[in-house]
Design an enzyme around this catalytic site. Sequence first.
Site, PDB file in Angstrom:
ATOM      1  N   GLU A   1      22.222  61.069 -12.135  1.00  0.00           N
ATOM      2  CA  GLU A   1      22.592  60.081 -13.152  1.00  0.00           C
ATOM      3  C   GLU A   1      21.823  60.346 -14.432  1.00  0.00           C
ATOM      4  O   GLU A   1      20.597  60.484 -14.424  1.00  0.00           O
ATOM      5  CB  GLU A   1      22.332  58.644 -12.691  1.00  0.00           C
ATOM      6  CG  GLU A   1      22.739  57.649 -13.782  1.00  0.00           C
ATOM      7  CD  GLU A   1      22.584  56.182 -13.411  1.00  0.00           C
ATOM      8  OE1 GLU A   1      23.023  55.334 -14.208  1.00  0.00           O
ATOM      9  OE2 GLU A   1      22.015  55.884 -12.337  1.00  0.00           O
TER      10      GLU A   1
ATOM     11  N   GLU B   1      15.909  59.928 -17.326  1.00  0.00           N
ATOM     12  CA  GLU B   1      15.709  58.855 -18.308  1.00  0.00           C
ATOM     13  C   GLU B   1      14.474  59.167 -19.143  1.00  0.00           C
ATOM     14  O   GLU B   1      13.438  59.556 -18.597  1.00  0.00           O
ATOM     15  CB  GLU B   1      15.550  57.511 -17.589  1.00  0.00           C
ATOM     16  CG  GLU B   1      15.251  56.328 -18.487  1.00  0.00           C
ATOM     17  CD  GLU B   1      16.345  56.100 -19.521  1.00  0.00           C
ATOM     18  OE1 GLU B   1      16.031  56.210 -20.726  1.00  0.00           O
ATOM     19  OE2 GLU B   1      17.502  55.833 -19.122  1.00  0.00           O
TER      20      GLU B   1
ATOM     21  N   ASP C   1      14.772  65.095 -21.587  1.00  0.00           N
ATOM     22  CA  ASP C   1      16.135  65.234 -22.087  1.00  0.00           C
ATOM     23  C   ASP C   1      17.070  65.762 -20.997  1.00  0.00           C
ATOM     24  O   ASP C   1      16.827  66.817 -20.411  1.00  0.00           O
ATOM     25  CB  ASP C   1      16.105  66.187 -23.281  1.00  0.00           C
ATOM     26  CG  ASP C   1      17.431  66.292 -24.011  1.00  0.00           C
ATOM     27  OD1 ASP C   1      18.459  65.879 -23.448  1.00  0.00           O
ATOM     28  OD2 ASP C   1      17.437  66.789 -25.151  1.00  0.00           O
TER      29      ASP C   1
ATOM     30  N   ASP D   1      25.035  55.244 -25.074  1.00  0.00           N
ATOM     31  CA  ASP D   1      25.094  54.722 -26.435  1.00  0.00           C
ATOM     32  C   ASP D   1      26.415  55.151 -27.068  1.00  0.00           C
ATOM     33  O   ASP D   1      26.695  56.344 -27.164  1.00  0.00           O
ATOM     34  CB  ASP D   1      23.919  55.272 -27.244  1.00  0.00           C
ATOM     35  CG  ASP D   1      23.736  54.556 -28.570  1.00  0.00           C
ATOM     36  OD1 ASP D   1      24.750  54.122 -29.163  1.00  0.00           O
ATOM     37  OD2 ASP D   1      22.583  54.430 -29.025  1.00  0.00           O
TER      38      ASP D   1
ATOM     39  N   LYS E   1      29.386  53.760 -35.377  1.00  0.00           N
ATOM     40  CA  LYS E   1      29.831  54.194 -36.700  1.00  0.00           C
ATOM     41  C   LYS E   1      30.432  55.594 -36.646  1.00  0.00           C
ATOM     42  O   LYS E   1      29.924  56.481 -35.972  1.00  0.00           O
ATOM     43  CB  LYS E   1      28.668  54.157 -37.683  1.00  0.00           C
ATOM     44  CG  LYS E   1      28.108  52.757 -37.913  1.00  0.00           C
ATOM     45  CD  LYS E   1      26.953  52.777 -38.902  1.00  0.00           C
ATOM     46  CE  LYS E   1      26.409  51.367 -39.125  1.00  0.00           C
ATOM     47  NZ  LYS E   1      25.260  51.359 -40.071  1.00  0.00           N
TER      48      LYS E   1
ATOM     49  N   ASP F   1      31.310  49.737 -21.761  1.00  0.00           N
ATOM     50  CA  ASP F   1      31.806  48.383 -22.018  1.00  0.00           C
ATOM     51  C   ASP F   1      32.358  48.265 -23.432  1.00  0.00           C
ATOM     52  O   ASP F   1      32.574  47.157 -23.919  1.00  0.00           O
ATOM     53  CB  ASP F   1      30.710  47.341 -21.785  1.00  0.00           C
ATOM     54  CG  ASP F   1      29.489  47.580 -22.652  1.00  0.00           C
ATOM     55  OD1 ASP F   1      29.454  48.587 -23.392  1.00  0.00           O
ATOM     56  OD2 ASP F   1      28.553  46.755 -22.601  1.00  0.00           O
TER      57      ASP F   1
ATOM     58  N   THR G   1      25.896  45.374 -12.951  1.00  0.00           N
ATOM     59  CA  THR G   1      24.611  44.981 -13.525  1.00  0.00           C
ATOM     60  C   THR G   1      24.665  43.540 -14.024  1.00  0.00           C
ATOM     61  O   THR G   1      25.738  42.966 -14.226  1.00  0.00           O
ATOM     62  CB  THR G   1      24.243  45.900 -14.693  1.00  0.00           C
ATOM     63  OG1 THR G   1      25.192  45.722 -15.752  1.00  0.00           O
ATOM     64  CG2 THR G   1      24.248  47.367 -14.265  1.00  0.00           C
TER      65      THR G   1
ATOM     66  N   PHE H   1      23.873  42.629 -16.964  1.00  0.00           N
ATOM     67  CA  PHE H   1      24.486  42.729 -18.288  1.00  0.00           C
ATOM     68  C   PHE H   1      26.005  42.731 -18.168  1.00  0.00           C
ATOM     69  O   PHE H   1      26.707  42.076 -18.938  1.00  0.00           O
ATOM     70  CB  PHE H   1      24.005  44.011 -18.971  1.00  0.00           C
ATOM     71  CG  PHE H   1      24.644  44.280 -20.293  1.00  0.00           C
ATOM     72  CD1 PHE H   1      24.182  43.658 -21.444  1.00  0.00           C
ATOM     73  CD2 PHE H   1      25.707  45.156 -20.406  1.00  0.00           C
ATOM     74  CE1 PHE H   1      24.771  43.901 -22.668  1.00  0.00           C
ATOM     75  CE2 PHE H   1      26.306  45.404 -21.625  1.00  0.00           C
ATOM     76  CZ  PHE H   1      25.832  44.777 -22.759  1.00  0.00           C
ATOM     77  N   GLU H   2      26.514  43.445 -17.166  1.00  0.00           N
ATOM     78  CA  GLU H   2      27.958  43.524 -16.966  1.00  0.00           C
ATOM     79  C   GLU H   2      28.528  42.179 -16.529  1.00  0.00           C
ATOM     80  O   GLU H   2      29.599  41.762 -16.987  1.00  0.00           O
ATOM     81  CB  GLU H   2      28.264  44.597 -15.924  1.00  0.00           C
ATOM     82  CG  GLU H   2      29.719  44.946 -15.786  1.00  0.00           C
ATOM     83  CD  GLU H   2      29.945  46.109 -14.843  1.00  0.00           C
ATOM     84  OE1 GLU H   2      31.110  46.336 -14.468  1.00  0.00           O
ATOM     85  OE2 GLU H   2      28.953  46.786 -14.479  1.00  0.00           O
TER      86      GLU H   2
END
Length: 240
Positions: free
Chosen positions: A70, A95, A122, A145, A149, A181, A218, A220-221
Amino acid sequence: MTESQDTPITTDGEARPHRRIKSFVMRAGRMTEGQQRGLDQGGPLYILPLAESPVDYDQVFGRSAPRTLEIGFGMGHSLLEMAAAAPEQDFIGVEVHRPGVGALLNGVLTEGLKNLRVYDCDAIEVLNRCVADNSLDRLMLFFPDPWHKARHHKRRIVQLEFAELVRRKLKPGGIFHMATDWEPYAEYMLEVMSAAPGYRNLAADGAYVPRPEERPITKFERRGERLGHGVWDLKFEKVG
């Protein structure tokens, strides 16, 4: 995303002279006691060093088992839950956010998991330098992310070049599973992956798959669902 580095994505194992734009921003964060415990006690046991050649993960885990990697596991809640639910499989998390790494490792220590290892650097370097071709059963990229823009779209991790790198690392039949999302990013990822050679979309309608049971929901989800926000899952299989 304000930084770049010298090691670009490569699909042939050769370094390139130009500088690669990173798809992430290094964020400073305060450590909780548990996160610091995870780093101090779990780091020496579970954090893998960035290698100069492909790693023998069978040796790392002491067995040969289905292997998932992941990218960007955040605070690690989903990855921890998945590893705990599938002790017969091995998991590798990548991560750069230190509090997130500490949180995951604290959970690993608490639950006594043996099937999870971590890189705190990375992900592109990890894939290029540490992961052998045709070695992963699954690669997961959840809620990256979206760089909303238009002028920042070049910073999105999902690009054709990245899709090819992932394809090389997956075994034949291996799965690249993405989730977001933000619908415009879902559409963008679908467009990129549909154009990437060597993949088959697993969605029956050629677009998105229902949330797979193996991907935990999650907090958040759940909050987003209560607010009427959607989540889009994409699954592409390596073919050929």
